[in-house]
Design a protein around this motif. Structure first.
Motif, PDB file in Angstrom:
ATOM      1  N   LEU A 199       0.841  -1.202   0.000  1.00 32.91           N
ATOM      2  CA  LEU A 199       0.000   0.000   0.000  1.00 32.91           C
ATOM      3  C   LEU A 199       0.873   1.248   0.000  1.00 32.91           C
ATOM      4  O   LEU A 199       0.616   2.197  -0.755  1.00 32.91           O
ATOM      5  N   LEU A 200       1.914   1.250   0.835  1.00 33.78           N
ATOM      6  CA  LEU A 200       2.816   2.395   0.893  1.00 33.78           C
ATOM      7  C   LEU A 200       3.521   2.597  -0.443  1.00 33.78           C
ATOM      8  O   LEU A 200       3.611   3.727  -0.954  1.00 33.78           O
ATOM      9  N   ALA A 201       3.992   1.513  -1.051  1.00 32.18           N
ATOM     10  CA  ALA A 201       4.710   1.620  -2.324  1.00 32.18           C
ATOM     11  C   ALA A 201       3.808   2.190  -3.420  1.00 32.18           C
ATOM     12  O   ALA A 201       4.246   3.016  -4.238  1.00 32.18           O
ATOM     13  N   PHE A 202       2.565   1.771  -3.429  1.00 28.11           N
ATOM     14  CA  PHE A 202       1.644   2.276  -4.449  1.00 28.11           C
ATOM     15  C   PHE A 202       1.376   3.762  -4.237  1.00 28.11           C
ATOM     16  O   PHE A 202       1.369   4.546  -5.190  1.00 28.11           O
ATOM     17  N   MET A 203       1.153   4.153  -2.985  1.00 26.73           N
ATOM     18  CA  MET A 203       0.893   5.562  -2.700  1.00 26.73           C
ATOM     19  C   MET A 203       2.115   6.420  -3.044  1.00 26.73           C
ATOM     20  O   MET A 203       1.985   7.531  -3.568  1.00 26.73           O
ATOM     21  N   GLU A 204       3.302   5.922  -2.751  1.00 30.08           N
ATOM     22  CA  GLU A 204       4.513   6.678  -3.084  1.00 30.08           C
ATOM     23  C   GLU A 204       4.684   6.795  -4.593  1.00 30.08           C
ATOM     24  O   GLU A 204       5.203   7.804  -5.090  1.00 30.08           O
ATOM     25  N   LYS A 205       4.251   5.781  -5.315  1.00 33.34           N
ATOM     26  CA  LYS A 205       4.304   5.829  -6.781  1.00 33.34           C
ATOM     27  C   LYS A 205       3.443   6.975  -7.305  1.00 33.34           C
ATOM     28  O   LYS A 205       3.757   7.591  -8.327  1.00 33.34           O
ATOM     29  N   LEU A 206       2.357   7.258  -6.597  1.00 34.45           N
ATOM     30  CA  LEU A 206       1.440   8.304  -7.026  1.00 34.45           C
ATOM     31  C   LEU A 206       1.773   9.678  -6.453  1.00 34.45           C
ATOM     32  O   LEU A 206       1.171  10.678  -6.857  1.00 34.45           O
ATOM     33  N   ALA A 207       2.719   9.747  -5.520  1.00 33.60           N
ATOM     34  CA  ALA A 207       2.974  10.981  -4.771  1.00 33.60           C
ATOM     35  C   ALA A 207       3.290  12.165  -5.674  1.00 33.60           C
ATOM     36  O   ALA A 207       2.851  13.290  -5.422  1.00 33.60           O
ATOM     37  N   SER A 208       4.037  11.952  -6.725  1.00 37.06           N
ATOM     38  CA  SER A 208       4.430  13.062  -7.600  1.00 37.06           C
ATOM     39  C   SER A 208       3.245  13.664  -8.337  1.00 37.06           C
ATOM     40  O   SER A 208       3.337  14.775  -8.873  1.00 37.06           O
ATOM     41  N   GLN A 209       2.126  12.957  -8.352  1.00 36.71           N
ATOM     42  CA  GLN A 209       0.965  13.438  -9.088  1.00 36.71           C
ATOM     43  C   GLN A 209       0.346  14.694  -8.476  1.00 36.71           C
ATOM     44  O   GLN A 209      -0.381  15.422  -9.153  1.00 36.71           O
ATOM     45  N   GLU A 210       0.597  14.937  -7.199  1.00 37.22           N
ATOM     46  CA  GLU A 210      -0.006  16.099  -6.549  1.00 37.22           C
ATOM     47  C   GLU A 210       0.409  17.411  -7.209  1.00 37.22           C
ATOM     48  O   GLU A 210      -0.341  18.381  -7.202  1.00 37.22           O
ATOM     49  N   LEU A 211       1.603  17.434  -7.789  1.00 37.33           N
ATOM     50  CA  LEU A 211       2.122  18.665  -8.380  1.00 37.33           C
ATOM     51  C   LEU A 211       1.805  18.777  -9.867  1.00 37.33           C
ATOM     52  O   LEU A 211       2.106  19.789 -10.487  1.00 37.33           O
ATOM     53  N   VAL A 212       1.159  17.737 -10.424  1.00 41.13           N
ATOM     54  CA  VAL A 212       0.825  17.734 -11.844  1.00 41.13           C
ATOM     55  C   VAL A 212      -0.549  18.370 -12.028  1.00 41.13           C
ATOM     56  O   VAL A 212      -1.448  18.173 -11.205  1.00 41.13           O
TER      57      VAL A 212
END
Length: 455
Positions: free
Chosen positions: A192-205
């Protein structure tokens, strides 16, 4: 995927779906593609059954549907239905990431978040967006093992996103639920953590370019930090491995999806030098999709020699032969698949279809028996009822032909046709027989519903 990947189908899973689609004007037409595949559905059920049981949810009450879409997304809709995009499965690194997402979505079900989102439904422009939502559930009821496409009346993109979105509070609640449930089972939350971290950069897009999962599941750095803290400081199972078989299941699922949906990529990724089962599986499917039938069958025969009791390898062999006009040769492979996995309605319908295509009336009884068993598992499959109607027509069994046509019309949401055939079936069938009683039920059900678009 499954028995008939090149043919498209749409069917209603419940009357409410057909009624909503009938009474609401189409604001827009949205093309949605759905996949039915016995093996992938089995894998996802293996992943989710422990989650559901630990959550007090009856596993059989939850439907898991696959949407053919390259975007990373999964969501809960229409009650206890979890939909997963193929893009999420293909981009996941391992089984733990998929399980982490499924645990999060289970949290939405257990938390009753959809029931609390009635205001969101009202805000989502019109009920048309809800019709599209329920149409997702409808399409997976096709009972077909293929990619099925439904053109469903839907709201504007903004309305769709509004409805599917959960609040940040609900997202945090679903995260907490996922972590506690995984901990209860003894599974790690690292996926779950790995998936969320994969998406983390999306907040700035910019929102228009964000991954679909982020648009429908508000992501914050605080959520990630909470999960990270739990994994690193609180969990007793952060390093506990998942069941060993889950790793191979995930590899085969990815290979199968890539083979069917991105065959060129499959042939690049799964080279001849890759001797793993998943690698050969993905390559065989890729070759089949590219028309290299002989090479595909050669690899598949090697896989069957290594795993002669794998029903999905037998199914694929039958599919390749069937799709290339060799129905009689496909029958033994489908028969073996059904022998190994008799509870699969998808495999039984595939076998029955091949038996009917052979055009040998001596095979009619076998085809009908398999379709009857398939219908018990896939009640809302218009395809299965259509095959049954064809078989009964060839057998000159007019009472059961009328009954099958009533069920087929019901699955399609055609009120007028369902009523017509149910009335005829009731007249022809022996009074008190199960089919006679069901025909009465259909007639009563139809009489109590608004007239649909065909009526």
């Amino acid at each position: 995927m499954g028995p008939y990947p090149k043919r498209l189908a749409y069917a209603a899973v419940a009357w409410v779906v057909s009624v909503l689609l009938a009474v609401q004007p189409a604001m827009a037409q949205r093309q949605l593609s759905f996949i039915r595949d016995a093996e992938i559905e089995h894998i996802l059920k293996a992943y989710t059954t422990p989650l559901f049981k630990a959550s007090g949810i009856i596993p059989e009450a939850v439907t898991i549907g696959l949407i053919k879409d390259d975007s990373l997304n999964a969501f809960v809709a229409g009650g206890q239905n979890i939909f997963v995009h193929t893009g999420l499965l293909m981009e996941s690194t391992d089984a733990s990431q998929v399980i982490g997402v499924l645990a999060h979505e289970t949290g939405h079900i257990a938390g009753g978040h959809l029931a609390r989102s009635r205001d969101a439904i009202e805000d989502a422009s019109t009920v048309a967006s809800l019709a599209m939502l329920l149409g997702l559930a409808a399409a997976i009821g096709s009972g077909r093992g293929d990619v099925g496409t439904g053109v469903i009346a839907g709201g504007q993109e903004l309305a769709r996103r509004t409805f599917f979105s959960f609040s940040r509070t609900q997202e945090g609640s679903a995260d907490e639920f996922a972590m506690s449930t995984l901990e209860k089972i003894g599974w790690s939350s690292r996926g779950l953590l790995a998936f969320m971290e994969k998406l983390a950069s999306q907040e700035l897009v910019p929102e228009s370019r964000q991954v679909e999962y982020v648009r429908t599941h508000p992501l914050t750095r605080n959520r990630i930090e909470v999960i990270k803290h739990f994994v690193e400081r609180e969990s007793k199972h952060s390093d506990s491995p998942l069941p060993a078989e889950f790793t191979e299941m995930h590899a085969r699922m990815k290979a199968k999806l890539v083979g069917f949906l991105r065959p060129d990529l499959a042939l690049r990724r799964y080279t001849e030098a890759d001797r793993s089962v998943a690698g050969r599986y993905g390559r065989a499917i890729g070759l089949y999709q590219k028309g290299e039938i002989g090479k595909a069958l050669e690899i598949l025969d090697g896989l069957l020699a290594a795993e002669p009791t794998n029903p999905y390898f037998h199914e694929l062999r039958g599919q390749i032969l069937f799709e290339n006009g060799r129905a009689a040769e496909a029958v033994p492979s489908y028969r073996r698949a059904v022998e190994l996995l008799p509870e699969s309605g998808l495999l039984r319908s595939a076998l029955a279809h091949a038996l009917l295509e052979v055009q040998d009336d001596r095979l009619l009884d076998e085809a009908i028996a398999n379709l009857q068993a398939a219908a018990l598992k896939e009640r809302y499959s218009s395809f299965i009822w259509r095959l049954l109607a064809s078989a009964y027509s060839r057998a000159d069994n007019q009472p059961l032909l009328a009954y099958s046509m009533a069920e087929e019309a019901l699955a399609r949401g055609d009120v007028r046709a369902a009523k017509f055939h149910a009335d005829r079936a009731e007249q022809l069938l022996p009074a008190g027989s199960p089919e006679w009683i069901r025909a009465q039920d259909i007639r009563v059900m139809v009489d109590s519903r608004p007239t649909d678009r065909n009526g």
